[in-house]
Write an enzyme that holds these catalytic residues in place. Sequence first.
Site, short mmCIF file in Angstrom:
data_model
loop_
_atom_site.label_atom_id
_atom_site.label_comp_id
_atom_site.label_asym_id
_atom_site.label_seq_id
_atom_site.Cartn_x
_atom_site.Cartn_y
_atom_site.Cartn_z
N ASP A 43 0.83 -1.22 0.00
CA ASP A 43 0.00 0.00 0.00
C ASP A 43 0.86 1.27 0.00
OD1 ASP A 43 -1.71 -1.77 2.57
OD2 ASP A 43 -2.02 -1.93 0.41
N GLU A 98 -11.29 -1.14 -3.54
CA GLU A 98 -10.64 -0.44 -2.42
C GLU A 98 -9.46 0.38 -2.92
OE1 GLU A 98 -9.61 -3.78 0.03
OE2 GLU A 98 -7.76 -4.16 -1.07
N HIS A 155 2.91 -18.67 14.13
CA HIS A 155 1.99 -17.77 14.83
C HIS A 155 0.61 -17.93 14.21
CE1 HIS A 155 1.91 -14.85 11.47
NE2 HIS A 155 3.19 -15.10 11.34
O1 AHR Z 1 -2.87 -4.08 3.02
C1 AHR Z 1 -3.73 -3.84 4.09
C2 AHR Z 1 -5.13 -3.55 3.58
O2 AHR Z 1 -5.55 -4.65 2.80
C3 AHR Z 1 -5.23 -2.33 2.67
O3 AHR Z 1 -5.42 -1.13 3.36
C4 AHR Z 1 -6.48 -2.67 1.86
O4 AHR Z 1 -6.44 -2.03 0.59
C5 AHR Z 1 -6.43 -4.19 1.75
O5 AHR Z 1 -7.70 -4.72 1.98
#
Ligand code: AHR
Length: 506
Positions: free
Chosen positions: A51, A225, A381
């Site tokens: 991200d 997203e 884990h």
């Molecule tokens: O990478 C973590 C989260 O996973 C990001 O914020 C989102 O885009 C995805 O669902």
Amino acid sequence: MIDRLRRGQVLARLLLVLVMLPLSFSAAHGQSDEGEPGTLRNPLNVHGGADPWLQYYDGNYYLATTTWASGLTMRKSPTLAGLKTAEPVPIYFETDPSRCCNMWAPEFYLLDGPNGPRWYFYYTAGIWGTYDFQHTHVLESAGTDPLGPYTYKARLFDPQNDTWAIDGSVLELDGALYFLFSAFIGGFQSIFIAPMSDPWTISGERVLLSRPEHDWEAQGSYVNEGPVALQHDGQTFIVYSASACWTPDYKLGLLTYNGGDPLQTESWVKSPEPVFQRSDENGVFAPAHNGFFKSPDGTEDWIVYHANDSTGGACDGRRTTRVQQFTWNADGTPNFGVPVSTDEVLAAPSGDEGIDPLPEFPPLEIARFKVYGRESAYLRHLNFYALVESMENPIADSQFIVRPGLADPEAVSIESVNFPGFFLRQDRNSIVLVPDDGSASYAADATWWIRPGLADPEWLSFESYAQPGKYISRQFGVIALVEVTESTGDQVREDATFRQERMTAS
Ligand code: AHR
């Protein structure tokens, strides 16, 4: 004649060398020569690159990525390739339990708001132990330095739909600010837009911009997203990530603004096909959750995104940050092309003559710890607790990097491969996987002496640095910190005995 204690100490040092050897070896021998000036290769990091958000400002590039923890960091470099070796600068750490954890999707903008020009650092965060309460938050800088200092400003939410929300982003259009984010509607994770009265306040109801509708938006799960605005020659676009981030088919889609009220769904037209996706030929998978930046001289447009190196990747800390220049189609839409191979030598952005210090990162030296006496049972884990069990999937949960001890480099600390920055630490006799908070108590609790195996001296055991005499073992059926004395039975000793198996990340 070496007495028994001394022999144990000699053996322990030998074990430590064996445990740490791959790390030092690769660090000394795995690095390739520097690149030619004005060139670079992807990725910009070896893990922890998900991200990404990257901006060029006042002579430097700034990069932030998902930390999945309670702190946010930023890297700064005068050259793009220099980000590879730039030290992460902590810019914020959260202690409020209502928003302490799982920090994702950083984005920072220089906005001229009520307090004058300030950097506004948007991110997603929630509470420990679950992702069900993720929300979007924003920090405000004290001045115009992207490195801060920052103070917490607000949680951004639509008062009429105060739900789970992630991946906050900002659109400036015709002098107005809009907040873009991802939230659920009818079981579909979708993209919304809402008006903003200032850089930290949503001032009206959210409006649906895009819900996953095409097959290419529903691979693994119905997901839209990571929205991000892109403007060029008077046109406005929103690029977003589609399908499940844990699949190799995570990709980018495009919305084009057609000039109406940006707060009307009809003002945005979705491209029927994805605009950026996996390249099996180039070995790039799940290329998405992107940002945009300009070259230092402002003449070039670049995209920054994360990707995995194989179809077996996941939505975790193994994702790495990639960059490449893009162009524009005759109709004015962006042409992102194909995600480039990590073997490809790219021309650095126009005006950047930097040298790539690390054209090729040495592969991560990964360790797994098999447990004595139990077939294919490994230390792993799960839900951030340490377990021992026979498992192969997801193998990443049983993969660790052996680092010099946080409290004493003569000892070791055990870092997760898929949650970089998270180490195995003792916590009231439990063994948990939690992010390094930089404290001395964390360092002590996450540091372990390598000792000859309590059940077999040719294997190894982990003695607590913070509580000498206690070892990682098993008690009442769960992994625990267990005191070992002369009278300790064979089962505890066997459960405290591990053999390190080494592998190199693909
Ligand atoms: O990478 C973590 C989260 O996973 C990001 O914020 C989102 O885009 C995805 O669902």
